[in-house]
Design a protein around this motif. Structure first.
Motif, PDB file in Angstrom:
ATOM      1  N   PRO A   1      36.693  37.954  35.449  1.00  0.00           N
ATOM      2  CA  PRO A   1      37.466  39.019  36.090  1.00  0.00           C
ATOM      3  C   PRO A   1      38.963  38.743  35.973  1.00  0.00           C
ATOM      4  O   PRO A   1      39.422  37.628  36.209  1.00  0.00           O
ATOM      5  CB  PRO A   1      37.005  38.968  37.549  1.00  0.00           C
ATOM      6  CG  PRO A   1      35.646  38.331  37.497  1.00  0.00           C
ATOM      7  CD  PRO A   1      35.734  37.330  36.391  1.00  0.00           C
TER       8      PRO A   1
ATOM      9  N   GLU B   1      34.345  40.171  42.361  1.00  0.00           N
ATOM     10  CA  GLU B   1      34.933  41.509  42.400  1.00  0.00           C
ATOM     11  C   GLU B   1      36.088  41.488  43.394  1.00  0.00           C
ATOM     12  O   GLU B   1      35.898  41.697  44.584  1.00  0.00           O
ATOM     13  CB  GLU B   1      33.892  42.560  42.797  1.00  0.00           C
ATOM     14  CG  GLU B   1      32.744  42.689  41.798  1.00  0.00           C
ATOM     15  CD  GLU B   1      31.744  43.756  42.209  1.00  0.00           C
ATOM     16  OE1 GLU B   1      31.965  44.410  43.249  1.00  0.00           O
ATOM     17  OE2 GLU B   1      30.745  43.937  41.492  1.00  0.00           O
ATOM     18  N   HIS B   2      37.268  41.207  42.885  1.00  0.00           N
ATOM     19  CA  HIS B   2      38.431  41.065  43.751  1.00  0.00           C
ATOM     20  C   HIS B   2      39.225  42.369  43.814  1.00  0.00           C
ATOM     21  O   HIS B   2      39.351  43.082  42.822  1.00  0.00           O
ATOM     22  CB  HIS B   2      39.349  39.950  43.252  1.00  0.00           C
ATOM     23  CG  HIS B   2      38.757  38.586  43.355  1.00  0.00           C
ATOM     24  ND1 HIS B   2      38.330  38.045  44.544  1.00  0.00           N
ATOM     25  CD2 HIS B   2      38.523  37.638  42.407  1.00  0.00           C
ATOM     26  CE1 HIS B   2      37.851  36.824  44.332  1.00  0.00           C
ATOM     27  NE2 HIS B   2      37.971  36.560  43.049  1.00  0.00           N
ATOM     28  N   ASP B   3      39.785  42.639  44.982  1.00  0.00           N
ATOM     29  CA  ASP B   3      40.698  43.757  45.173  1.00  0.00           C
ATOM     30  C   ASP B   3      42.115  43.172  45.193  1.00  0.00           C
ATOM     31  O   ASP B   3      42.598  42.704  46.224  1.00  0.00           O
ATOM     32  CB  ASP B   3      40.381  44.472  46.487  1.00  0.00           C
ATOM     33  CG  ASP B   3      41.239  45.706  46.711  1.00  0.00           C
ATOM     34  OD1 ASP B   3      42.304  45.816  46.050  1.00  0.00           O
ATOM     35  OD2 ASP B   3      40.878  46.537  47.560  1.00  0.00           O
TER      36      ASP B   3
END
Length: 422
Positions: free
Chosen positions: A192, A209-211
């Motif tokens: 990612p 799954e980073h914001d």
């Protein structure tokens, strides 16, 4: 990248040569005339920050935490805790591993190692950034040596399998005799990745799954206003450094300027005098520069914040950007290797490219000054800290009220470890 330092090469205080003269600098923030909202907001915030620093100068004060903080020395020594820190921090959060200008256009890359994970960051022909494991899917050979470069394709040196800059397998040497290889199943393993405000963030966990917008929060528009993406990458050096926390502790306070940097940093900065701000795990140290003594009495509209404040933006877990309001910028990325060793990438950025011999000389002097100060003063001292840790086992360190950056850093690590143990 060139590794240029080790603890064995560091010299005693009385043997060290005199440091080079402090480089001259020019303010960028006061000259910036961008009309985009982020730039306008950043300049306004800079002016407000300068007022806060002037107030500290007038009152001979600094930003203070509510109380002192004690940190057990064993938290620096415990190898098991280090492993838990790596899992809770470096293998869990988005890591700032490159500046966008290190990959200045399509067909560029940066390769580095983080905790034994070989990482290849690329910018494909459309300008999109990718991150992947720097290992061929045939037999695992390293594809690209550490450093920055330019390539149309990435070709394995072992058996000449080739990949495009998005990591897709494009060529298999002698496939007729090797046998057909399904391209979609043998492309490089993706990590990612995201790009914000001129900084590239990578996760070591392929499933993460980073914001990033939430991760940076209200700091993001300030960073965007600093326009790091428009800078030019001039040079990169690497230095060996001790345990990652021992190393980073030295980046997060101005208390040591007068004693450790007597003939260097202290000549341009006041010691133990700063404003401090936090955004989630991130923070900024705003040191008081010497010209504040002459500028404090001027009307606000006649002052350039860049002549008053030495702003250091620090992104968790280990990116420090110094000289952010100037035309020459020093970026430090501290990357853990083992429980007792880390490596620091020191990256020099310029607001304008160095074209003439005079400009290159000035950029070289700037980079050399930062390198020698960090190597001969900061890291020579922090290696001494590390040598004394075992003898201090069972005791604790104390972080003063005038060291809020240290407190915030360690408080964040404690919080992430607690969350990971639930």
């Amino acid at each position: 990248m060139v590794q240029i330092n080790s603890p064995e090469t560091q010299t005693a205080d009385d043997e060290r040569p005199l440091p080079p003269p402090a480089p001259e600098y020019t303010s960028w923030i006061g000259q910036d005339r961008s009309t985009d909202p982020a730039g306008v907001a950043t300049r306004q915030e800079a002016a407000e920050l300068a007022e806060r620093v002037i107030e500290h100068y007038i009152n001979n004060t600094t930003h203070e935490a509510e109380e002192q903080w004690t940190e057990p020395v064993d938290n620096y020594l415990d190898a098991d805790r280090w492993l838990r820190e790596m899992d809770a921090v470096h293998r869990s959060v988005p890591l700032p591993l490159a500046m966008s200008c290190e990959l200045p256009g399509p067909g560029t890359y940066k390769a580095l190692d983080v905790l034994g994970v070989p990482i290849l960051i690329t910018r494909d022909r459309k300008g999109v950034v990718h991150a992947m494991i720097n290992a061929c899917r045939h037999r695992g050979a390293e594809l690209v040596e550490p450093g920055c470069g330019v390539a149309k394709r990435i070709t394995c040196p072992y058996h000449a399998w080739s990949y495009d800059l998005s990591g897709e397998l494009r060529g298999v040497h002698a496939e007729k005799t090797f046998g057909e290889v399904p391209r979609d199943k043998r492309s490089l393993i993706q990590l990612p990745v995201g790009e914000r405000a001129g900084i590239v963030f990578v996760s070591l966990d392929p499933a993460a799954e980073h914001d990033l917008d939430a991760w940076l929060g209200d700091l993001q528009p300030l960073l965007e206003g600093l326009r790091f993406a428009d800078c030019h990458h001039y040079a990169t050096r690497e230095l060996l450094s001790p345990n990652w926390k021992v190393t980073l502790d030295g980046y997060l306070e101005t208390y040591h300027f007068a004693s450790l940097h007597t003939k260097t940093v202290f000549e341009t900065n006041f010691s133990n005098m700063m404003a401090h701000d936090t955004w989630g795990p991130h923070q900024r140290l705003a040191a008081a520069l010497r010209p504040v003594a002459d500028l404090a009495e001027l009307p606000a509209e006649e002052r350039d914040p860049g002549d008053i404040v030495g702003a250091i933006y620090w992104l968790f877990p280990g990116l420090a950007i110094a000289g952010t309001w100037r035309n020459k910028i020093a970026v430090s990325i501290v990357i853990p290797r083992t429980a007792t060793e880390s490596v620091t990438q020191q990256i020099i950025l310029l607001r304008e490219p160095a074209v003439t011999e005079e400009e290159r000389h000035a950029a070289d002097q700037f980079g050399e000054w930062f390198y020698e100060v960090v190597r001969d003063e900061d890291y020579a001292t922090t290696y001494g800290v590390q040598r004394g840790l075992k003898a201090l086992a069972g005791t604790d360190f104390v972080f003063g009220r005038n060291e809020p950056g240290l407190q915030h850093f360690h408080r964040t690590i404690h919080r992430l470890l607690d969350e990971a143990s639930r």
